[in-house]
Design an enzyme around this catalytic site. Structure first.
Site, PDB file in Angstrom:
ATOM      1  N   HIS A 168       0.764  -1.343  -0.174  1.00 48.41           N
ATOM      2  CA  HIS A 168       0.006   0.067  -0.100  1.00 48.41           C
ATOM      3  C   HIS A 168       0.976   1.212  -0.127  1.00 48.41           C
ATOM      4  CE1 HIS A 168       1.165  -0.111   4.303  1.00 48.41           C
ATOM      5  NE2 HIS A 168       0.543   1.071   4.426  1.00 48.41           N
TER       6      HIS A 168
HETATM    7  C1  UD1 Z   1      -2.243   5.210   5.990  1.00 51.88           C
HETATM    8  C2  UD1 Z   1      -0.977   5.705   6.665  1.00 51.88           C
HETATM    9  C3  UD1 Z   1       0.167   4.775   6.836  1.00 51.88           C
HETATM   10  C4  UD1 Z   1      -0.439   3.286   7.124  1.00 51.88           C
HETATM   11  C5  UD1 Z   1      -1.834   2.969   6.439  1.00 51.88           C
HETATM   12  C6  UD1 Z   1      -2.235   1.924   6.541  1.00 51.88           C
HETATM   13  C7  UD1 Z   1      -0.452   8.117   6.851  1.00 51.88           C
HETATM   14  C8  UD1 Z   1       0.457   9.239   6.154  1.00 51.88           C
HETATM   15  N1  UD1 Z   1      -0.309   6.863   6.091  1.00 51.88           N
HETATM   16  O1  UD1 Z   1      -1.894   5.300   4.952  1.00 51.88           O
HETATM   17  O2  UD1 Z   1       1.373   5.103   7.467  1.00 51.88           O
HETATM   18  O3  UD1 Z   1       0.506   2.342   6.782  1.00 51.88           O
HETATM   19  O4  UD1 Z   1      -2.678   3.924   6.628  1.00 51.88           O
HETATM   20  O5  UD1 Z   1      -3.490   1.442   5.987  1.00 51.88           O
HETATM   21  O6  UD1 Z   1      -1.131   8.362   7.691  1.00 51.88           O
HETATM   22  N2  UD1 Z   1      -9.331   4.801   1.731  1.00 51.88           N
HETATM   23  C9  UD1 Z   1     -10.620   4.124   1.678  1.00 51.88           C
HETATM   24  N3  UD1 Z   1     -11.063   3.864   2.761  1.00 51.88           N
HETATM   25  C10 UD1 Z   1     -10.405   4.063   4.167  1.00 51.88           C
HETATM   26  C11 UD1 Z   1      -9.400   4.491   4.174  1.00 51.88           C
HETATM   27  C12 UD1 Z   1      -8.654   4.781   2.953  1.00 51.88           C
HETATM   28  O7  UD1 Z   1     -10.967   4.080   0.473  1.00 51.88           O
HETATM   29  O8  UD1 Z   1     -11.080   3.558   5.297  1.00 51.88           O
HETATM   30  C13 UD1 Z   1      -8.678   5.011   0.495  1.00 51.88           C
HETATM   31  C14 UD1 Z   1      -8.728   6.461   0.033  1.00 51.88           C
HETATM   32  O9  UD1 Z   1      -8.986   6.386  -1.344  1.00 51.88           O
HETATM   33  C15 UD1 Z   1      -7.712   7.149   0.582  1.00 51.88           C
HETATM   34  C16 UD1 Z   1      -6.705   6.299   0.229  1.00 51.88           C
HETATM   35  O10 UD1 Z   1      -7.258   4.856   0.663  1.00 51.88           O
HETATM   36  O11 UD1 Z   1      -7.476   8.306  -0.202  1.00 51.88           O
HETATM   37  C17 UD1 Z   1      -5.595   6.271   1.352  1.00 51.88           C
HETATM   38  O12 UD1 Z   1      -5.689   6.438   2.653  1.00 51.88           O
HETATM   39  P1  UD1 Z   1      -4.970   7.302   3.648  1.00 51.88           P
HETATM   40  O13 UD1 Z   1      -5.604   7.295   5.080  1.00 51.88           O
HETATM   41  O14 UD1 Z   1      -4.634   8.652   3.100  1.00 51.88           O
HETATM   42  O15 UD1 Z   1      -3.724   6.581   3.589  1.00 51.88           O
HETATM   43  P2  UD1 Z   1      -2.955   4.931   3.552  1.00 51.88           P
HETATM   44  O16 UD1 Z   1      -2.492   4.920   2.077  1.00 51.88           O
HETATM   45  O17 UD1 Z   1      -4.183   4.206   4.390  1.00 51.88           O
END
Ligand code: UD1
Length: 389
Positions: free
Chosen positions: A229
């Site tokens: 991820h």
């Molecule tokens: C975040 C953390 C990372 C951790 C990871 C575990 C930061 C900078 N990054 O990254 O350290 O390893 O979580 O998952 O805080 N999304 C969904 N549903 C959700 C959450 C996210 O669809 O419940 C999708 C959205 O499109 C979002 C993307 O995933 O834009 C990324 O989510 P985000 O919380 O920005 O970062 P992660 O890549 O999950």
């Protein structure tokens, strides 16, 4: 009246397994306290960074975390949006609640945002999992770690190398407490429940509907387990397509590859036109994001783990699962093979991944337990907080 009031913060999936043992240890402290001046009033705040049921609610349920007292409902967005919105909402909450301490865990955007806000509101700050350093400033988590540790009044470190990092940065000795790895408290508390699950049932229950060709998993054969991820692996089409090509055309031909697909990765695979290739590959079994016990069960059984997650790297270390870390650096060197752990760094270079796959499959399972990864980290943290009441 309680002796102290603590607000603890979670935001994203890797935070939940770190807060569960802390909450349990606070409850134990309150039950054992001789008088109310030794008790802790605890308020749990969820920033809402992760919000899908299988990224958040499922973990609260599985790990018996009480519903958050407050959910800030931040959701997805750019880093500045997530941090900015969290700070605005958390500032209002701090002004209302006036805690003695804010406790943050890990290195996600919620950790950094709430640390800055706490200090600006003159609230003491404690960081669980302090001192980890990858040295890679392009990694958003590294920025979050540096900011959080610089601001913290108490820094709870998971291993001795992390303490050394903090000393090198000039953190005074009295702020550093070596307590061990709180993730392992959760692993030890939950591993027998995980062991009761059936691998084939986990796979059947979580298979993505789009999955076309993959054959059903044999219950006794070896399999590889993949999670991916990090922006450095999934946001660049040429990197992601080279990884996908290796996985679908080489690794998954040798043994079934169980791939639990993060929402970010699913989005990128589709955007880069790689999704159809993945679901059409006969040896690849795509799964939705798994629950805590389900992933732990697969890790216990896997012949090989390929991952860019830090937490999984740590779990592989204790379980002994050969682990290929798909990164060029790690903030968790204690999990590497040269330190006695189970993981090797392979970056995203296919030749390196291919060679390490062969070598690690031959090596087999070798559990190792770094100092104080003993399942008792959370009580040590609560004891330290109570002693500075
Ligand atoms: C975040 C953390 C990372 C951790 C990871 C575990 C930061 C900078 N990054 O990254 O350290 O390893 O979580 O998952 O805080 N999304 C969904 N549903 C959700 C959450 C996210 O669809 O419940 C999708 C959205 O499109 C979002 C993307 O995933 O834009 C990324 O989510 P985000 O919380 O920005 O970062 P992660 O890549 O999950």
């Amino acid at each position: 009246m309680a002796g102290m009031k603590i607000i603890s913060v979670v935001g994203a999936r890797p935070n939940f397994m770190k807060i569960a043992p802390f909450i349990r240890a606070v409850e134990a402290q309150n039950a054992a306290a001789a008088d109310s001046t030794r008790t802790i009033e605890h308020v749990l705040v969820h920033t809402g960074q992760h919000y899908d049921d299988n990224m958040s609610r499922a973990f609260f349920k599985a790990l018996d975390i009480p519903e958050a007292d407050v959910n800030l409902g931040i959701g997805s967005g750019s880093h500045a949006e997530q941090v900015g919105h969290t700070m605005i909402a958390f500032e209002k909450l701090l002004r209302k609640e006036r805690p003695d301490w804010v406790v943050v865990v890990g290195d996600v955007n919620a950790t950094c945002a709430c640390s800055i806000t706490a200090k600006k509101e003159h609230v003491r700050l404690a960081h669980i999992e302090a001192g980890l350093r990858s040295g890679d400033m392009r990694m958003p988590e590294e920025v979050n770690r540096l900011v959080t540790d610089r601001l913290s009044d108490l820094l709870f470190t998971p291993d001795r190398l992390s303490g050394d990092n903090l000393r090198q940065e000039g953190v005074p000795e009295e702020k550093i407490r070596f307590v061990g790895n709180i993730m392992i408290d959760t692993l030890e508390a939950q591993r027998s429940k995980a062991a009761d699950l059936q691998v084939t049932e986990i796979v059947t229950r979580n298979r993505l509907e789009e999955q076309g060709q993959a054959a059903p998993l044999r219950s006794d054969g070896p399999f590889a387990l993949l999670t991916l991820h990090r922006p450095s692996n999934v946001d660049d089409p040429s990197i992601l397509s080279a990884i996908v090509q290796f996985l679908t055309e080489e690794l998954a031909v040798e043994m079934p590859l169980l791939w639990t697909v993060h929402p970010r990765t699913a989005k990128q695979l589709k955007a880069f036109g790689l999704w159809d290739k993945v679901v059409a590959a006969p040896g690849v079994v795509t799964l939705q994001p798994l629950g805590y016990h389900e992933l732990l069960r697969l890790n216990m059984e896997a012949a090989l783990v390929l991952t860019d997650s830090g937490g999984l790297q740590e779990e592989c270390c204790v379980l002994g699962t050969p682990c290929l870390t798909l990164r060029w650096n790690t903030e968790r060197p204690v999990t590497l093979r040269e330190q006695g752990g189970a993981s090797v760094l392979v970056g995203n270079d296919v030749q390196r991944i291919r060679a390490a796959c062969r070598e690690m499959l031959q090596r087999g399972r070798m559990p190792s337990r770094p100092e104080l990864w003993d399942g008792m980290t959370a009580p040590r943290i609560v004891e330290a907080l109570v002693s500075v009441m």
